[in-house]
Design a protein around this motif. Structure first.
Motif, PDB file in Angstrom:
ATOM      1  N   ARG A  18       0.881  -1.135   0.026  1.00 24.41           N
ATOM      2  CA  ARG A  18      -0.018  -0.191   0.080  1.00 24.41           C
ATOM      3  C   ARG A  18       0.858   1.082  -0.146  1.00 24.41           C
ATOM      4  O   ARG A  18       1.916   1.194   0.881  1.00 24.41           O
ATOM      5  CB  ARG A  18      -0.775  -0.042   1.184  1.00 24.41           C
ATOM      6  N   ALA A  21      -0.503   5.899  -5.327  1.00 22.02           N
ATOM      7  CA  ALA A  21      -0.889   5.057  -6.577  1.00 22.02           C
ATOM      8  C   ALA A  21       0.348   5.073  -7.643  1.00 22.02           C
ATOM      9  O   ALA A  21       0.391   4.413  -8.446  1.00 22.02           O
ATOM     10  CB  ALA A  21      -2.070   5.463  -7.013  1.00 22.02           C
ATOM     11  N   THR A  51      -6.666  -2.383  -3.926  1.00 24.42           N
ATOM     12  CA  THR A  51      -7.253  -1.798  -3.061  1.00 24.42           C
ATOM     13  C   THR A  51      -6.587  -0.859  -2.226  1.00 24.42           C
ATOM     14  O   THR A  51      -5.395  -1.684  -1.982  1.00 24.42           O
ATOM     15  CB  THR A  51      -8.455  -2.248  -2.349  1.00 24.42           C
ATOM     16  N   GLU A  57      -7.815   8.604  -1.164  1.00 24.37           N
ATOM     17  CA  GLU A  57      -7.956   8.365  -2.659  1.00 24.37           C
ATOM     18  C   GLU A  57      -6.804   8.323  -3.489  1.00 24.37           C
ATOM     19  O   GLU A  57      -6.797   7.603  -4.515  1.00 24.37           O
ATOM     20  CB  GLU A  57      -9.043   9.419  -3.135  1.00 24.37           C
ATOM     21  N   ASP A  59      -3.882   7.362  -2.754  1.00 26.21           N
ATOM     22  CA  ASP A  59      -3.149   5.875  -2.564  1.00 26.21           C
ATOM     23  C   ASP A  59      -3.786   4.575  -3.073  1.00 26.21           C
ATOM     24  O   ASP A  59      -4.980   4.912  -3.754  1.00 26.21           O
ATOM     25  CB  ASP A  59      -3.046   5.478  -0.753  1.00 26.21           C
ATOM     26  N   ASN A  60      -3.025   3.729  -3.583  1.00 26.23           N
ATOM     27  CA  ASN A  60      -3.531   2.355  -3.636  1.00 26.23           C
ATOM     28  C   ASN A  60      -2.816   1.125  -3.329  1.00 26.23           C
ATOM     29  O   ASN A  60      -1.911   1.406  -2.646  1.00 26.23           O
ATOM     30  CB  ASN A  60      -3.739   2.159  -5.406  1.00 26.23           C
ATOM     31  N   LYS A 116     -11.318  -4.827  -8.041  1.00 27.30           N
ATOM     32  CA  LYS A 116     -10.698  -3.443  -7.871  1.00 27.30           C
ATOM     33  C   LYS A 116     -11.757  -2.556  -6.908  1.00 27.30           C
ATOM     34  O   LYS A 116     -12.923  -2.626  -7.405  1.00 27.30           O
ATOM     35  CB  LYS A 116     -10.047  -2.746  -9.180  1.00 27.30           C
ATOM     36  N   ARG A 119     -11.124   3.725  -6.662  1.00 26.58           N
ATOM     37  CA  ARG A 119     -10.036   4.701  -7.107  1.00 26.58           C
ATOM     38  C   ARG A 119      -9.937   4.812  -8.458  1.00 26.58           C
ATOM     39  O   ARG A 119      -9.738   4.268  -9.045  1.00 26.58           O
ATOM     40  CB  ARG A 119      -8.697   4.316  -6.292  1.00 26.58           C
ATOM     41  N   SER A 121      -7.060   5.536  -9.940  1.00 24.90           N
ATOM     42  CA  SER A 121      -5.990   5.042 -10.328  1.00 24.90           C
ATOM     43  C   SER A 121      -6.093   3.444 -10.615  1.00 24.90           C
ATOM     44  O   SER A 121      -5.247   2.613 -11.349  1.00 24.90           O
ATOM     45  CB  SER A 121      -4.938   5.042  -9.316  1.00 24.90           C
ATOM     46  N   SER A 122      -7.285   2.735 -10.082  1.00 25.18           N
ATOM     47  CA  SER A 122      -7.462   1.196 -10.090  1.00 25.18           C
ATOM     48  C   SER A 122      -7.569   0.697 -11.509  1.00 25.18           C
ATOM     49  O   SER A 122      -6.808  -0.293 -11.778  1.00 25.18           O
ATOM     50  CB  SER A 122      -8.518   0.796  -9.493  1.00 25.18           C
ATOM     51  N   ASP A 269     -13.170  -0.041   0.845  1.00 25.68           N
ATOM     52  CA  ASP A 269     -13.438  -1.318   0.207  1.00 25.68           C
ATOM     53  C   ASP A 269     -14.459  -2.256   0.740  1.00 25.68           C
ATOM     54  O   ASP A 269     -14.559  -3.478   0.354  1.00 25.68           O
ATOM     55  CB  ASP A 269     -12.067  -2.070  -0.112  1.00 25.68           C
TER      56      ASP A 269
END
Length: 535
Positions: A18, A21, A51, A57, A59-60, A116, A119, A121-122, A269
């Motif tokens: 984590r 992103a 996730t 938001e 981050d990923n 996913k 987000r 970026s997902s 999530d």
């Protein structure tokens, strides 16, 4: 296509990788590679979930799901860390080493399920995972935007040839809703229980998916949805969601404040849930994972006793569980309690030792696992004419309850349906639920340090072994306060040390937490502003 772009190493923590992103493209590709190796080694379908749960938001993250829908085995977490950090020109050699070490047949055809969250970026990170899967001739199966618990469920369904349930979104909704409606019957209210709940979707995937439940549940449970913005509008987890409510002890933005109305918040999530409400004096009340665990364990004990079947029931907590909840479970409910290290994988693993294992973290992440022995005995009891009619009825009720539960992992929506089922059965409003015991005041602080690895712990993270002298200082401070308890542990993902404290009053709790945090700062290489001790 996916060169390593970050110099510093990254670690596969309790919830996988984590971080920002923008730094994850090459890691996603490499986790696609690892998923294919793991799938071939386990000879089963593996899941890859993209996730960052309750994180901001921007981050990923990514985590792998093993064939029974559980977290990836710990020994392979080390392989994940190794593959993520190796230089580009060494990656192929490391993959070959793993293939040889684990004797993996690279000719096997395998399916990798991908899910996913919402987000922005997902989608691009999902493409990187797909590239990794294809590079080792695996077959990616993209489920699109789903909750983390849904993907865990799909993986288990695929590996049990749909014996656990039908491995589709429709199959998931049908299984949970059918069981819930069967238990609820035609009386939607009972005693102090009303069939209305306010739901904070954290502007995430939990907001999207609850809409399918709203349609199917209808009048049996009226779910009023807030913070339900789609991609690019409402900010994910910002001033809302389970983590915000738990840490800030206040209402999320957008949810109307009505006295004594049950409210729930899920995280980004949808694998965590907390309940809360305000009373007539506008005082905020939180019912977190500890409260949910005690409610479930107490009800399950009643049902197990009602069947007359000999099943061992246990509740698993972490050191973060409120001392009052542990006391209530052991003395009042007389259910055995085990304490394990933080991280769902530790709780899940321990829960497997019981016929009925209830596990929850205080943050609202948890579920119930039933052993094959328990299910076999209940199925037998439900049809056994030598048992009383009441015992058969209770056995059937327990079997329906199992179908409301997502046994693979903590599932916010499934847990909500379970809590609503129990409150309805007992005829309790949110206040009766809270009256079962009184929480001890508690406080959670963070201390930023140069290197979190200077802190090591034992005894399910309740005792600090390094740096030398820190635990002695904590013990001395704790003795000053009535009902005092405190422990420290390093974060799994960043260079911070978490400090937990509880005592008889909030004033004492705040002081104890700040004093322990100061000792951590002094002895464990604190950086930035030193913690302030209240006067």
């Amino acid at each position: 296509m996916h060169p390593k772009t970050v110099k510093q190493n990254i670690q596969y923590g309790t919830a996988g990788f984590r971080t920002k992103a923008s730094n994850l493209g090459y890691i996603m590709y490499r986790m696609g590679l690892l998923a294919v190796l793991r799938s071939r080694y386990k000879q089963g379908v593996i899941g890859v979930m993209i996730t960052a749960s309750h994180n901001p938001e921007s981050d990923n993250g990514v985590k792998l799901i093993d064939p029974h829908g559980e977290m990836m085995e710990q020994s392979w977490e080390e392989l994940a860390t190794r593959i993520a950090n190796v230089q580009d020109d060494e990656l192929e050699a490391v993959i070959k080493e793993i293939v040889q070490e684990y004797n993996i047949d690279m000719s096997t055809r395998v399916n990798i399920l991908i899910g996913k969250d919402t987000r922005p970026s997902s989608p691009s990170l999902s493409k990187s995972v797909v590239d990794g899967i294809l590079a080792l001739s695996g077959k990616p199966v993209d489920y699109g935007i789903v909750t983390t618990p849904q993907l865990h469920y799909f993986v288990k369904c695929r590996n049990t040839q749909n014996a656990y349930g039908v491995g589709t979104e429709e199959g998931y909704y049908t299984k949970l809703v059918t069981a819930f409606k069967k238990l609820r019957g035609d009386n939607y209210t009972n005693g102090n229980y009303t069939n209305r709940v306010l739901y904070d979707g954290a502007n995430g995937v939990g907001a999207r998916k609850i809409k399918y439940f709203q349609e199917r549940l209808g009048e049996s449970l009226k779910i009023e949805l807030y913070n339900d913005a789609g991609i690019g509008t409402g900010k994910l987890n910002y001033l809302c969601g389970a983590d915000y409510v738990k840490s800030q002890q206040s209402f999320p933005t957008g949810v109307p404040v009505e006295p004594n109305v049950r409210c729930v918040s899920v995280d980004g999530d949808a694998d965590r849930i907390v309940y809360y409400y305000v009373d007539e004096d506008n005082k905020f009340h939180l019912l977190d994972g500890d409260r949910i665990a005690t409610l479930i364990a107490g009800y399950l004990k009643e049902l197990v006793l009602g069947t007359g079947i000999d099943l061992n029931l246990g509740l698993i907590q972490t050191a973060y569980a409120n001392g009052a909840s542990t006391d209530y479970i052991t003395r009042q409910l007389q259910v055995p309690v085990a304490c394990v290290s933080t991280g769902v994988k530790h709780l899940h693993h321990k829960a497997l030792e019981y016929d009925v294992g209830v596990y929850f973290e205080a943050n609202g992440h948890g579920t119930v696992i039933f052993s094959k022995n328990a299910k076999d005995k209940l199925n037998e009891a439900a049809k056994n004419n030598s048992l009383s009619e009441e015992q058969q009825k209770v056995a059937n009720k327990l079997l329906a309850l199992i179908d409301v539960i997502n046994e693979t992992v903590g599932d916010a929506i499934s847990d909500m349906l379970l809590v609503e089922t129990i409150l309805h059965a007992k005829g309790w409003g949110v206040q009766q639920w809270e009256e079962t015991y009184t929480d001890l005041p508690n406080k959670l602080l963070k201390v930023t340090v140069e290197d979190r690895n200077v802190i090591s712990t034992k005894d399910a993270e309740r005792q600090c072994t390094t740096p030398v002298g820190l635990q002695e200082e904590i013990d001395t401070l704790v003795k000053k306060y009535n009902k005092g308890r405190s422990f420290v542990r390093p974060s799994g993902t960043e260079d911070i040390v978490r400090v937990y404290a509880e005592a008889a009053t909030q004033e004492e709790t705040d002081k104890l937490a700040a004093e322990v945090a100061t000792k951590v700062y002094e002895l464990a290489g604190g950086i930035g502003t030193m913690p302030e001790i209240p006067a």
